[in-house]
Write an enzyme that holds these catalytic residues in place. Structure first.
Site, mmCIF file in Angstrom:
data_model
loop_
_atom_site.group_PDB
_atom_site.id
_atom_site.type_symbol
_atom_site.label_atom_id
_atom_site.label_comp_id
_atom_site.label_asym_id
_atom_site.label_seq_id
_atom_site.Cartn_x
_atom_site.Cartn_y
_atom_site.Cartn_z
ATOM 1 N N ASP A 1 -76.915 10.348 -81.977
ATOM 2 C CA ASP A 1 -77.780 10.469 -83.327
ATOM 3 C C ASP A 1 -76.994 11.124 -84.608
ATOM 4 O O ASP A 1 -77.797 12.448 -83.547
ATOM 5 C CB ASP A 1 -78.824 9.884 -83.752
ATOM 6 C CG ASP A 1 -79.307 9.102 -84.587
ATOM 7 O OD1 ASP A 1 -78.792 9.116 -85.981
ATOM 8 O OD2 ASP A 1 -80.975 9.700 -85.020
ATOM 9 N N ASP B 1 -83.330 7.878 -82.420
ATOM 10 C CA ASP B 1 -84.917 8.199 -82.167
ATOM 11 C C ASP B 1 -85.406 6.694 -83.978
ATOM 12 O O ASP B 1 -86.701 7.088 -83.940
ATOM 13 C CB ASP B 1 -85.315 9.426 -83.022
ATOM 14 C CG ASP B 1 -84.706 9.870 -84.721
ATOM 15 O OD1 ASP B 1 -85.206 10.644 -85.263
ATOM 16 O OD2 ASP B 1 -84.038 8.713 -85.110
#
Length: 266
Positions: free
Chosen positions: A10, A207
């Site tokens: 990510d 996250d």
């Protein structure tokens, strides 16, 4: 079939620090991963044009973009999935009637229905992004792969009204919007199928809530210390924060790169 590890990263809050930079420790760790025959791949909600510099800086040649809507392998586009313009018009009309701002993401640029929206301005600052140009029907002229809707709360109303679309909170100011049934996980699955890479040796770092399906799909998942709690709960490992060499630490936890001699001595 290659057994090389494939590692999906990510961007915001993971590979990017709170200053929207890739730390030197992450760049060096990814270099080591590549030296060890690992294959790094971006997995982000961001559009292609916003990741070119990051890919060049890190040596990451492949990407699952726009939450699985747009796939790149070694610099070449291998798949793209346009959102139905009819659905976008319905969403745009409904949101505009309620004074809610949208942005439309093409492969080359982002456009918005209202560039004076305070939530949009805050989100652009949060993401280190320029405020988009206004064009409230760009989806009629160019393929749109993702939408952002600027709400601090209340996305459930839109999810109920538009069941063919999927609304996932991306920041305190907005939600990502993409087709029902699409996620980073479906993008990763398609990426692996097209490239012939096996699922058995896959890893993911993330996250946020739009990383949840990705964590559930890959074999090993690594949550940043700055992650939302739900992501930490499902992760295989929890590493340090994005601002504290978390990517490098997570790759070491997974055994994908070795610790430095100075670290072993501690």
């Amino acid at each position: 079939m290659t057994k090389k590890p494939v590692v999906f990263f990510d961007l915001d809050g993971t590979l990017l620090t709170s200053e929207s930079k890739v730390s030197q420790s992450s760049i060096k760790a990814i270099e080591k991963l590549i030296e060890n025959d690992g294959i790094p791949v971006l997995a982000t909600g961001r559009p292609p044009f916003e990741t070119k510099g990051i890919r060049a800086e890190t040596g990451i040649a492949s990407a699952v973009l726009m939450n699985g809507q747009f796939l790149v392998h070694e610099g070449e586009v291998i798949s793209r999935n346009r959102i139905d313009p009819i659905q976008l018009k319905k969403l745009g009309d409904y949101a505009t009637e309620r004074g809610v701002t949208l942005s439309f993401h093409t492969a080359e640029q982002i456009f918005t229905t209202n560039n004076q929206c305070e939530l949009l301005k805050k989100d652009c600052e949060y993401c280190d992004r320029e405020i988009p140009e206004v064009d409230d029907d760009i989806y009629m002229n160019k393929p749109v792969y993702q939408v952002e809707i600027y709400l601090e709360e209340g996305e459930e109303e839109y999810q109920e009204k538009f069941p063919k679309l999927h609304f996932v909170r991306n920041s305190p100011y907005n939600c990502d919007v993409f087709p029902e049934g699409v996620s980073k996980a479906t993008g990763i699955k398609e990426f692996l199928e097209i490239t012939g890479l096996p699922k058995e040796n896959t890893y993911a770092f993330g996250d946020g809530l739009n990383d949840l399906e990705m964590f559930e799909f890959v074999k090993t998942s690594v949550a940043m210390d700055n992650s939302v709690e739900k992501i930490k709960q499902v992760a295989t490992y929890v590493t340090k924060s994005a601002d504290d060499d978390g990517v490098a630490e997570g790759l070491k936890m997974c055994g994908l790169i070795e610790q430095e001699e100075s670290e072993k001595a501690e």
